[in-house]
Each structure stands twice: as structure tokens, then as C-alpha cells.
Write a protein that holds these residues in place. Sequence first.
Motif, PDB file in Angstrom:
ATOM      1  N   ILE A  56      29.852  26.975 -19.901  1.00  0.00           N
ATOM      2  CA  ILE A  56      31.128  26.266 -20.043  1.00  0.00           C
ATOM      3  C   ILE A  56      31.300  25.267 -18.910  1.00  0.00           C
ATOM      4  CG2 ILE A  56      33.627  26.552 -20.024  1.00  0.00           C
ATOM      5  CD1 ILE A  56      33.246  29.271 -21.326  1.00  0.00           C
ATOM      6  N   LEU A  57      30.998  25.714 -17.685  1.00  0.00           N
ATOM      7  CA  LEU A  57      31.160  24.819 -16.535  1.00  0.00           C
ATOM      8  C   LEU A  57      30.229  23.616 -16.658  1.00  0.00           C
ATOM      9  CD1 LEU A  57      31.537  27.350 -13.603  1.00  0.00           C
ATOM     10  CD2 LEU A  57      33.265  25.817 -14.530  1.00  0.00           C
ATOM     11  N   TRP A  58      28.991  23.862 -17.107  1.00  0.00           N
ATOM     12  CA  TRP A  58      28.053  22.741 -17.238  1.00  0.00           C
ATOM     13  C   TRP A  58      28.499  21.758 -18.307  1.00  0.00           C
ATOM     14  CZ3 TRP A  58      24.119  19.885 -15.597  1.00  0.00           C
ATOM     15  CH2 TRP A  58      23.495  20.293 -14.420  1.00  0.00           C
ATOM     16  N   LEU A  59      28.976  22.304 -19.448  1.00  0.00           N
ATOM     17  CA  LEU A  59      29.455  21.412 -20.521  1.00  0.00           C
ATOM     18  C   LEU A  59      30.641  20.595 -20.030  1.00  0.00           C
ATOM     19  CD1 LEU A  59      29.450  23.215 -23.964  1.00  0.00           C
ATOM     20  CD2 LEU A  59      28.388  21.059 -23.327  1.00  0.00           C
ATOM     21  N   GLY A  60      31.561  21.265 -19.328  1.00  0.00           N
ATOM     22  CA  GLY A  60      32.740  20.560 -18.818  1.00  0.00           C
ATOM     23  C   GLY A  60      32.343  19.449 -17.866  1.00  0.00           C
ATOM     24  N   ALA A  61      31.409  19.749 -16.960  1.00  0.00           N
ATOM     25  CA  ALA A  61      30.984  18.737 -15.997  1.00  0.00           C
ATOM     26  C   ALA A  61      30.278  17.587 -16.707  1.00  0.00           C
ATOM     27  CB  ALA A  61      30.052  19.370 -14.965  1.00  0.00           C
ATOM     28  N   LEU A  62      29.466  17.923 -17.737  1.00  0.00           N
ATOM     29  CA  LEU A  62      28.757  16.876 -18.484  1.00  0.00           C
ATOM     30  C   LEU A  62      29.744  15.942 -19.176  1.00  0.00           C
ATOM     31  CD1 LEU A  62      26.097  15.792 -19.752  1.00  0.00           C
ATOM     32  CD2 LEU A  62      26.391  17.450 -21.544  1.00  0.00           C
TER      33      LEU A  62
ATOM     34  N   LEU B   5      38.730  30.964 -12.771  1.00  0.00           N
ATOM     35  CA  LEU B   5      39.421  31.054 -14.066  1.00  0.00           C
ATOM     36  C   LEU B   5      38.537  31.731 -15.109  1.00  0.00           C
ATOM     37  CD1 LEU B   5      41.086  27.545 -14.443  1.00  0.00           C
ATOM     38  CD2 LEU B   5      42.191  29.703 -13.932  1.00  0.00           C
ATOM     39  N   LEU B   6      37.226  31.560 -14.973  1.00  0.00           N
ATOM     40  CA  LEU B   6      36.301  32.092 -15.974  1.00  0.00           C
ATOM     41  C   LEU B   6      35.744  33.453 -15.568  1.00  0.00           C
ATOM     42  CD1 LEU B   6      34.403  28.823 -16.853  1.00  0.00           C
ATOM     43  CD2 LEU B   6      36.032  30.037 -18.278  1.00  0.00           C
ATOM     44  N   ASN B   7      36.317  34.058 -14.520  1.00  0.00           N
ATOM     45  CA  ASN B   7      35.923  35.400 -14.122  1.00  0.00           C
ATOM     46  C   ASN B   7      34.484  35.463 -13.608  1.00  0.00           C
ATOM     47  OD1 ASN B   7      36.331  38.118 -13.688  1.00  0.00           O
ATOM     48  ND2 ASN B   7      35.506  38.693 -15.700  1.00  0.00           N
ATOM     49  N   LEU B   8      34.002  34.373 -13.006  1.00  0.00           N
ATOM     50  CA  LEU B   8      32.664  34.394 -12.413  1.00  0.00           C
ATOM     51  C   LEU B   8      32.762  34.971 -11.009  1.00  0.00           C
ATOM     52  CD1 LEU B   8      31.090  30.967 -13.391  1.00  0.00           C
ATOM     53  CD2 LEU B   8      30.655  33.192 -14.376  1.00  0.00           C
ATOM     54  N   ASP B   9      31.766  35.778 -10.625  1.00  0.00           N
ATOM     55  CA  ASP B   9      31.794  36.285  -9.249  1.00  0.00           C
ATOM     56  C   ASP B   9      31.260  35.210  -8.297  1.00  0.00           C
ATOM     57  OD1 ASP B   9      29.151  36.285  -9.732  1.00  0.00           O
ATOM     58  OD2 ASP B   9      28.933  38.466  -9.893  1.00  0.00           O
ATOM     59  N   ALA B  10      31.325  35.508  -7.011  1.00  0.00           N
ATOM     60  CA  ALA B  10      31.008  34.498  -5.998  1.00  0.00           C
ATOM     61  C   ALA B  10      29.564  34.013  -6.130  1.00  0.00           C
ATOM     62  CB  ALA B  10      31.248  35.074  -4.605  1.00  0.00           C
ATOM     63  N   ARG B  11      28.661  34.953  -6.417  1.00  0.00           N
ATOM     64  CA  ARG B  11      27.243  34.617  -6.525  1.00  0.00           C
ATOM     65  C   ARG B  11      26.988  33.658  -7.684  1.00  0.00           C
ATOM     66  NH1 ARG B  11      22.057  36.646  -5.812  1.00  0.00           N
ATOM     67  NH2 ARG B  11      20.873  36.701  -7.757  1.00  0.00           N
ATOM     68  N   ALA B  12      27.603  33.953  -8.842  1.00  0.00           N
ATOM     69  CA  ALA B  12      27.413  33.091 -10.012  1.00  0.00           C
ATOM     70  C   ALA B  12      28.032  31.727  -9.774  1.00  0.00           C
ATOM     71  CB  ALA B  12      28.040  33.755 -11.237  1.00  0.00           C
ATOM     72  N   THR B  13      29.231  31.704  -9.158  1.00  0.00           N
ATOM     73  CA  THR B  13      29.866  30.422  -8.882  1.00  0.00           C
ATOM     74  C   THR B  13      29.010  29.577  -7.961  1.00  0.00           C
ATOM     75  OG1 THR B  13      31.950  31.599  -9.026  1.00  0.00           O
ATOM     76  CG2 THR B  13      32.014  29.373  -8.156  1.00  0.00           C
ATOM     77  N   GLY B  14      28.447  30.251  -6.943  1.00  0.00           N
ATOM     78  CA  GLY B  14      27.589  29.516  -6.024  1.00  0.00           C
ATOM     79  C   GLY B  14      26.383  28.942  -6.738  1.00  0.00           C
ATOM     80  N   ALA B  15      25.802  29.741  -7.657  1.00  0.00           N
ATOM     81  CA  ALA B  15      24.623  29.260  -8.385  1.00  0.00           C
ATOM     82  C   ALA B  15      24.968  28.055  -9.248  1.00  0.00           C
ATOM     83  CB  ALA B  15      24.061  30.395  -9.250  1.00  0.00           C
ATOM     84  N   VAL B  16      26.114  28.138  -9.944  1.00  0.00           N
ATOM     85  CA  VAL B  16      26.510  27.015 -10.801  1.00  0.00           C
ATOM     86  C   VAL B  16      26.768  25.771  -9.957  1.00  0.00           C
ATOM     87  CG1 VAL B  16      28.232  26.164 -12.408  1.00  0.00           C
ATOM     88  CG2 VAL B  16      27.433  28.499 -12.590  1.00  0.00           C
ATOM     89  N   ALA B  17      27.463  25.952  -8.825  1.00  0.00           N
ATOM     90  CA  ALA B  17      27.760  24.797  -7.971  1.00  0.00           C
ATOM     91  C   ALA B  17      26.466  24.175  -7.451  1.00  0.00           C
ATOM     92  CB  ALA B  17      28.654  25.226  -6.809  1.00  0.00           C
ATOM     93  N   LEU B  18      25.504  25.033  -7.097  1.00  0.00           N
ATOM     94  CA  LEU B  18      24.230  24.521  -6.584  1.00  0.00           C
ATOM     95  C   LEU B  18      23.478  23.732  -7.659  1.00  0.00           C
ATOM     96  CD1 LEU B  18      22.410  24.580  -4.081  1.00  0.00           C
ATOM     97  CD2 LEU B  18      21.272  26.574  -5.046  1.00  0.00           C
ATOM     98  N   THR B  19      23.449  24.284  -8.893  1.00  0.00           N
ATOM     99  CA  THR B  19      22.739  23.556  -9.961  1.00  0.00           C
ATOM    100  C   THR B  19      23.474  22.264 -10.312  1.00  0.00           C
ATOM    101  OG1 THR B  19      23.888  24.914 -11.589  1.00  0.00           O
ATOM    102  CG2 THR B  19      21.664  25.562 -11.009  1.00  0.00           C
ATOM    103  N   LEU B  20      24.817  22.303 -10.242  1.00  0.00           N
ATOM    104  CA  LEU B  20      25.554  21.059 -10.503  1.00  0.00           C
ATOM    105  C   LEU B  20      25.239  20.027  -9.427  1.00  0.00           C
ATOM    106  CD1 LEU B  20      29.111  22.165 -11.681  1.00  0.00           C
ATOM    107  CD2 LEU B  20      27.389  20.962 -12.982  1.00  0.00           C
ATOM    108  N   LEU B  21      25.126  20.493  -8.187  1.00  0.00           N
ATOM    109  CA  LEU B  21      24.807  19.577  -7.081  1.00  0.00           C
ATOM    110  C   LEU B  21      23.439  18.930  -7.315  1.00  0.00           C
ATOM    111  CD1 LEU B  21      25.850  18.635  -4.291  1.00  0.00           C
ATOM    112  CD2 LEU B  21      24.475  20.441  -3.283  1.00  0.00           C
TER     113      LEU B  21
END
Lengths: 222, 254
Positions: free
Chosen positions: A54-60, A119-135
Motif C-alpha cells: 500500500i505504501l509503495w502504491l501510494g508513493a508511486l 496508520l497501517l499497523n506496521l511495526d518499526a522494523r517493517a516501516t524502516g524497511a519500507v522507508a529504506l526501499t522508498l529511499l
Amino acid sequence: MTALAALIRRDIRIALRIGGGALIGVLFFLAVVVLMPFALGPDLALLARLGPAILWLGALLASLLTLDRLFTADHDDGSLDLIAMSRTPLELACAAKALAHWLAAGLPLIVATPALGLLLNLDARATGAVALTLLAGTPALTFTGMIGAALAVTMHRGGLLLAVLVLPLSIPVLIFGVAASQAAITEPLAFGAPFSILCALSLVSFVVGPLAAGASLRHGLD
Amino acid sequence: MTLIDLANPSKFLTLTARMLPWLAGATAILLALGLYQSAMAPDDYQQGATVKIMFIHVPNAWLSMFVWSVMSVAALGTLVWRHPLADVAAKAAAPIGAVFTFLALVTGSLWGRPMWGTYWEWDARMTSVLILFLMYLGLIALWRAVEDPSRAARAAAVLTLVGAINIPIIKFSVDWWNTLHQPASVLRLGGSALDSAFLVPLLVMAVAFSLLFVTLLMAAMRNEILRRRVRGLQMLQASQSLPGAAELRESAAT
């Protein structure tokens, strides 16, 4: 070099000051993420599982929304012609504009990711991973999207066409971005391989994007 | 007759007028021969008669990638050598390639239903071919969006070359990602994995489809050249009907 730095500074300043262009992207990102629980239902476990996608689609979609501004405003007020005529190579100017656009519109999306992950109930580790891949991945979205923006600006009302042209090109970035962030969440899968491919896609787009955008601007503006 | 002579549209028109009946005849003969051989080919011990879909599916799939490669060469011709017929070829090839891609997707889907139990699977090869189809459609939309043909040609040429990155990804997707679609079996190191009973009809069909593409491309290019002439005449007529147009034309000529 100073001309390019001045161009970057100018573009960032315009994006931040006029019409809040940079923050519109974040607002749209938030809207997409908020829409998802309404469509999928408020099941927190499901949302956590789908979160990276969801985060990736939103960012795209958010970065697609702001791409239209990359050249259109400069084309309308004539400064794009001045940039094309200046002594700096057009390819470098395109790269500088894309970099400024990413700093003004792409970086805020990554900064907003932790809050949206909450908001999407992601834990800190998952959020960090998504932010890193988005970066690692959003520069590729900006630099390949720039090709579509350059093609669209040379024709009248090319805005809708922009989305059709850019979306197929951004599919590989989406695939490997989501694959890498999913791999970081579910343990046994390897994070390194998809993440390296994502970085490679970004590096390739740094070369291909400015060259193609410069070529299409040069041919389209005369 | 050299490549430079072909740059003259009139010479191209006369040459293709002479070539087209032969090309069309050869295509028809080879297609008939290929279809007969395909129908006569033995049933596969595993797949039964459905294996015959291959004789339609594989040539379409090959040509969907081949047409984009031809368009990429034409795009280079437009951007680098400014060959006047390159953009005509690129524009004429795009819809033909889109149809080949569409047929490859449809026949693959019909073949997949009895073999894999599904019409569609998000497997690497199918997904990348679907993306190729979307890119064909985007390219056709781009051609239609710009009114001036030479400007449209250069915009489309840039997009074609960017999209050409996709072709090797599609070609090798079955080798890189081990998913549902079978790996390459005809062109591979160590010889073909196909029995000659299947290989010969397949190759005949591939040549027939390639000839079909050339025939259609020539016909479409002729149409495009004639369409541009009509457009030029219409522009001329419009400019002549304007008041004061004669002075404008004189000033433009000097």
C-alpha cells in the motif's frame, strides 16, 4: 556547476513556496493510504500484511501526480527555452531539475512514511524497511518519470498521456521495491538481492532518464 | 538500388508496388504450408492435440518482440540518420506489433487453460509481455497525440528506445525467474529441445509470420506515405484559400 546548483535551488524554492507543490504530494499519499482501510476493511492484521504494498502504491501514485509540474510550469512561462538555450548541457540541466524535484517532492514522501506506517499497523522494523526501499527506489521513479514529463510537455494537454507512458516504465521499480520490503518483514527471504536490483534500477535511470528527456526536449521544443 | 534510393518516398512506392504481390503470395503459400504441417504434426504424449496452439502462439510471441526491435532500429534511423522513411516504418509497425502481442497473449491464455488450469497467472513472462502490450498502446497514443508527424516521430522514437530496455528482460525472463512459463526450448545452447516433428512446422510458421509482418508493414508504410501526401495537399489548399496567403508564401520562400 554553479548554474546547475542555482537551477536546483530555484526549483526547490519554487516547489516549496508556490502552491505548496511538495506538500500536495504528501497530502495525496495520505489520502491514498487512508482510502485503503475503507476498501479492504479495518482488519489490522491484513493491513499490516499489505502495508508495504500500500505504501509503495501510494508513493508511486503521489510521485506520478507531481511529475506533471517538472517541466510544464517552466514551459508555460518560457524559462524552459532559456534553460535549453543556455550553455549548460540540456541533459545535465534535466538531471538537476529531476534531482530538485526529488528533493522537493520525493523526500517528503519518505519522511511521511513512518507516520503512515503507523496508520497501517506496521511495526518499526517493517516501516524502516519500507522507508529504506522508498529511499532507494523513488529516485528511479522520478528519473524515469522525467522521460514521460519531457514527452508530455512538448505536446498540448499531454497530462493524461503522461500517466499511460510512465506507469509501464515504473513497474520494475514497484516489483523490486515491494519484494525487498516484504523480504525484510518475513524473515527467511533474502533482502539483499531485490534491494540491490532496486539500487541498480535507480542507477540505470540516472543515466537513461536525463539522456532521453534531454533528447525529447531538444527535438520537441524547436 | 541502395538504402539512399529508398529514402525517396516515390521510389519506395514504385518498388513496393512491384514487391507486394510477390511478398503476399509467398506469405500465403508459406502460411498454407505451415498450417498444413501444423495440422499434420503428431499429438504430444503429454499435451495431446493442444500442443498445436504452439504453432500460432510462439511465432506471435517472437514477432511481438521482433517488431519492437525493428521499431528501435527505425527510431535510431529517425534520431541519428534522419532517414525520412524511418519514422514512417516506426509508425506503421506499432499497430501491427500491438496485434501480434495481443494474439500472443490470447493464444497463450487459451493454451494455459487446459495445460496449467488457469487462463492467467502473474508469472514473469506473461506479465512482461502484458507490459509490452501496454507500451505498444502508449506508443500508439503518443503517435496520435501529436499533430505534426515529424515531431510525433521524434517523441515516439525516444519512447521506443527507452522501451527497448524491456525486450531483453522479456526474452530472458523465463531463464531468470523460474515460474510457470517454460524456459526457452528452441533457440538455446546445446541445440533445440524440440523434436523435429514439431520444430519444422514451427520454423515454417515463424518464417510465414515474419513474411506476413513484412507484407503488412510495406502495405501500411505505403498507406502512411499516401496519407502524408494527402495531408500536405490539404495544408497547401488551406494556405491557398487564406486571404493574403500568396504574400505569406512568397515571404516564406525567400
